[in-house]
Design an enzyme around this catalytic site. Sequence first.
Site, PDB file in Angstrom:
ATOM      1  N   CYS A  41       0.858  -1.183   0.000  1.00 16.15           N
ATOM      2  CA  CYS A  41       0.000   0.000   0.000  1.00 16.15           C
ATOM      3  C   CYS A  41       0.895   1.234   0.000  1.00 16.15           C
ATOM      4  O   CYS A  41       1.888   1.269   0.733  1.00 16.15           O
ATOM      5  CB  CYS A  41      -0.896  -0.020   1.242  1.00 16.15           C
ATOM      6  SG  CYS A  41      -1.990   1.407   1.379  1.00 16.15           S
ATOM      7  N   HIS A  62      -9.260  -4.028  -1.128  1.00 14.70           N
ATOM      8  CA  HIS A  62      -8.244  -3.264  -0.396  1.00 14.70           C
ATOM      9  C   HIS A  62      -8.740  -1.827  -0.173  1.00 14.70           C
ATOM     10  O   HIS A  62      -8.643  -1.287   0.939  1.00 14.70           O
ATOM     11  CB  HIS A  62      -6.930  -3.277  -1.192  1.00 14.70           C
ATOM     12  CG  HIS A  62      -5.823  -2.532  -0.546  1.00 14.70           C
ATOM     13  ND1 HIS A  62      -4.796  -3.173   0.110  1.00 14.70           N
ATOM     14  CD2 HIS A  62      -5.549  -1.207  -0.460  1.00 14.70           C
ATOM     15  CE1 HIS A  62      -3.939  -2.260   0.572  1.00 14.70           C
ATOM     16  NE2 HIS A  62      -4.386  -1.066   0.230  1.00 14.70           N
ATOM     17  N   GLU A  63      -9.283  -1.215  -1.226  1.00 13.37           N
ATOM     18  CA  GLU A  63      -9.712   0.176  -1.119  1.00 13.37           C
ATOM     19  C   GLU A  63     -10.980   0.313  -0.266  1.00 13.37           C
ATOM     20  O   GLU A  63     -11.122   1.286   0.477  1.00 13.37           O
ATOM     21  CB  GLU A  63      -9.904   0.792  -2.501  1.00 13.37           C
ATOM     22  CG  GLU A  63      -8.684   0.722  -3.407  1.00 13.37           C
ATOM     23  CD  GLU A  63      -7.359   1.105  -2.769  1.00 13.37           C
ATOM     24  OE1 GLU A  63      -7.335   1.903  -1.798  1.00 13.37           O
ATOM     25  OE2 GLU A  63      -6.328   0.604  -3.234  1.00 13.37           O
ATOM     26  N   HIS A 108      -9.954   0.465   3.176  1.00 16.74           N
ATOM     27  CA  HIS A 108      -9.544   1.832   3.534  1.00 16.74           C
ATOM     28  C   HIS A 108     -10.761   2.668   3.916  1.00 16.74           C
ATOM     29  O   HIS A 108     -10.719   3.384   4.935  1.00 16.74           O
ATOM     30  CB  HIS A 108      -8.834   2.519   2.351  1.00 16.74           C
ATOM     31  CG  HIS A 108      -7.357   2.321   2.314  1.00 16.74           C
ATOM     32  ND1 HIS A 108      -6.521   2.797   3.289  1.00 16.74           N
ATOM     33  CD2 HIS A 108      -6.575   1.716   1.393  1.00 16.74           C
ATOM     34  CE1 HIS A 108      -5.273   2.495   2.989  1.00 16.74           C
ATOM     35  NE2 HIS A 108      -5.270   1.827   1.837  1.00 16.74           N
TER      36      HIS A 108
END
Length: 136
Positions: free
Chosen positions: A85, A126-127, A130
Amino acid sequence: MIKPIVTSLIMLRLPSEEATPDDAQVGQDLIDTLEAHAHECVGMAANMIGVRKRIIVVRDGTKTRLMYNPDIIKGTGEYRAQEACLSLDGVRPAARWRRIKVSYLDEEFHRHVRSFTGDVAQAIQHEVDHCNGVII
Protein backbone atom coordinates in the site's frame (compact mmCIF):
# COMPACT_ATOMS: atom_id res chain seq x y z
CA MET A 1 -4.96 17.73 -8.86
CA ILE A 2 -2.27 15.35 -7.63
CA LYS A 3 -2.41 15.14 -3.84
CA PRO A 4 0.17 13.95 -1.28
CA ILE A 5 -0.23 10.42 0.09
CA VAL A 6 -1.36 10.18 3.74
CA THR A 7 0.69 7.83 5.92
CA SER A 8 -0.85 8.70 9.30
CA LEU A 9 -2.30 5.55 10.84
CA ILE A 10 -4.62 7.74 12.92
CA MET A 11 -6.17 9.20 9.75
CA LEU A 12 -6.23 5.86 7.91
CA ARG A 13 -8.08 4.12 10.78
CA LEU A 14 -11.01 6.55 10.74
CA PRO A 15 -14.05 5.23 8.84
CA SER A 16 -15.10 7.37 5.90
CA GLU A 17 -18.41 9.14 5.42
CA GLU A 18 -20.81 8.72 2.50
CA ALA A 19 -19.88 10.69 -0.61
CA THR A 20 -22.26 13.09 -2.35
CA PRO A 21 -22.21 14.77 -5.77
CA ASP A 22 -20.45 17.68 -4.04
CA ASP A 23 -17.40 15.37 -3.74
CA ALA A 24 -16.78 15.16 -7.51
CA GLN A 25 -13.51 17.10 -7.19
CA VAL A 26 -12.23 14.52 -4.70
CA GLY A 27 -12.98 11.81 -7.27
CA GLN A 28 -10.98 13.69 -9.89
CA ASP A 29 -8.12 14.27 -7.44
CA LEU A 30 -8.04 10.53 -6.75
CA ILE A 31 -7.86 9.76 -10.47
CA ASP A 32 -5.06 12.30 -10.95
CA THR A 33 -3.11 10.98 -7.96
CA LEU A 34 -3.52 7.35 -9.03
CA GLU A 35 -2.28 8.19 -12.54
CA ALA A 36 0.77 9.91 -11.01
CA HIS A 37 1.52 6.66 -9.13
CA ALA A 38 0.52 4.24 -11.92
CA HIS A 39 3.99 2.66 -11.88
CA GLU A 40 3.49 1.47 -8.28
CA CYS A 41 -0.23 1.47 -7.53
CA VAL A 42 -3.50 0.02 -8.92
CA GLY A 43 -6.02 1.65 -6.58
CA MET A 44 -6.60 4.41 -4.06
CA ALA A 45 -9.18 5.50 -1.52
CA ALA A 46 -10.00 9.10 -0.61
CA ASN A 47 -8.54 8.80 2.90
CA MET A 48 -5.17 8.13 1.26
CA ILE A 49 -5.26 11.76 0.07
CA GLY A 50 -6.64 13.10 3.34
CA VAL A 51 -10.38 13.08 2.61
CA ARG A 52 -12.68 10.91 4.75
CA LYS A 53 -15.22 10.09 2.05
CA ARG A 54 -16.25 6.69 0.62
CA ILE A 55 -14.63 7.18 -2.77
CA ILE A 56 -12.22 4.79 -4.49
CA VAL A 57 -10.51 4.42 -7.85
CA VAL A 58 -9.07 1.22 -9.28
CA ARG A 59 -7.40 0.36 -12.53
CA ASP A 60 -9.55 -2.12 -14.42
CA GLY A 61 -7.49 -3.15 -17.44
CA THR A 62 -6.85 0.08 -19.34
CA LYS A 63 -9.72 1.89 -17.63
CA THR A 64 -9.65 3.75 -14.33
CA ARG A 65 -12.90 2.99 -12.51
CA LEU A 66 -14.23 5.60 -10.06
CA MET A 67 -16.64 4.36 -7.38
CA TYR A 68 -18.60 6.44 -4.91
CA ASN A 69 -19.95 4.69 -1.80
CA PRO A 70 -18.79 1.20 -2.79
CA ASP A 71 -20.20 -1.68 -0.78
CA ILE A 72 -19.16 -5.31 -1.18
CA ILE A 73 -22.44 -7.19 -0.96
CA LYS A 74 -21.12 -10.69 -1.67
CA GLY A 75 -17.78 -12.49 -1.75
CA THR A 76 -16.87 -16.05 -2.69
CA GLY A 77 -13.67 -18.09 -2.79
CA GLU A 78 -11.70 -16.79 0.16
CA TYR A 79 -7.89 -16.82 -0.15
CA ARG A 80 -4.83 -15.27 1.49
CA ALA A 81 -2.95 -12.52 -0.34
CA GLN A 82 0.15 -10.43 0.21
CA GLU A 83 -0.45 -6.73 -0.42
CA ALA A 84 1.45 -3.49 -0.47
CA CYS A 85 0.00 0.00 0.00
CA LEU A 86 1.33 3.46 -0.82
CA SER A 87 0.30 4.60 2.66
CA LEU A 88 2.16 1.79 4.45
CA ASP A 89 5.65 0.31 4.49
CA GLY A 90 6.24 -3.24 3.34
CA VAL A 91 3.99 -6.09 2.31
CA ARG A 92 1.25 -7.44 4.56
CA PRO A 93 -1.12 -10.43 4.59
CA ALA A 94 -4.81 -9.96 3.81
CA ALA A 95 -7.85 -12.24 3.51
CA ARG A 96 -9.61 -11.66 0.18
CA TRP A 97 -12.41 -13.05 -1.98
CA ARG A 98 -11.71 -14.28 -5.53
CA ARG A 99 -15.10 -13.00 -6.75
CA ILE A 100 -17.04 -10.08 -5.33
CA LYS A 101 -20.31 -8.34 -6.06
CA VAL A 102 -20.17 -4.59 -5.47
CA SER A 103 -22.85 -1.93 -5.25
CA TYR A 104 -21.54 1.55 -6.09
CA LEU A 105 -22.32 4.88 -7.69
CA ASP A 106 -20.46 5.91 -10.85
CA GLU A 107 -19.08 9.36 -11.70
CA GLU A 108 -22.61 10.54 -12.55
CA PHE A 109 -23.99 9.02 -9.31
CA HIS A 110 -25.88 6.27 -11.10
CA ARG A 111 -26.18 3.04 -9.09
CA HIS A 112 -24.49 -0.13 -10.38
CA VAL A 113 -24.23 -3.66 -9.02
CA ARG A 114 -21.41 -5.54 -10.70
CA SER A 115 -19.22 -8.58 -10.13
CA PHE A 116 -15.43 -8.44 -10.27
CA THR A 117 -12.72 -11.12 -10.18
CA GLY A 118 -8.95 -11.37 -10.06
CA ASP A 119 -6.67 -8.39 -9.46
CA VAL A 120 -9.49 -5.87 -9.85
CA ALA A 121 -11.55 -7.62 -7.15
CA GLN A 122 -8.53 -7.67 -4.85
CA ALA A 123 -7.85 -3.96 -5.41
CA ILE A 124 -11.50 -3.05 -4.76
CA GLN A 125 -11.45 -5.01 -1.49
CA HIS A 126 -8.24 -3.26 -0.40
CA GLU A 127 -9.71 0.18 -1.12
CA VAL A 128 -13.08 -0.60 0.52
CA ASP A 129 -11.09 -1.65 3.59
CA HIS A 130 -9.54 1.83 3.53
CA CYS A 131 -13.05 3.36 3.46
CA ASN A 132 -13.92 1.29 6.52
CA GLY A 133 -10.79 2.33 8.42
CA VAL A 134 -9.29 -1.18 8.08
CA ILE A 135 -5.52 -1.30 7.63
CA ILE A 136 -3.98 -4.44 6.18
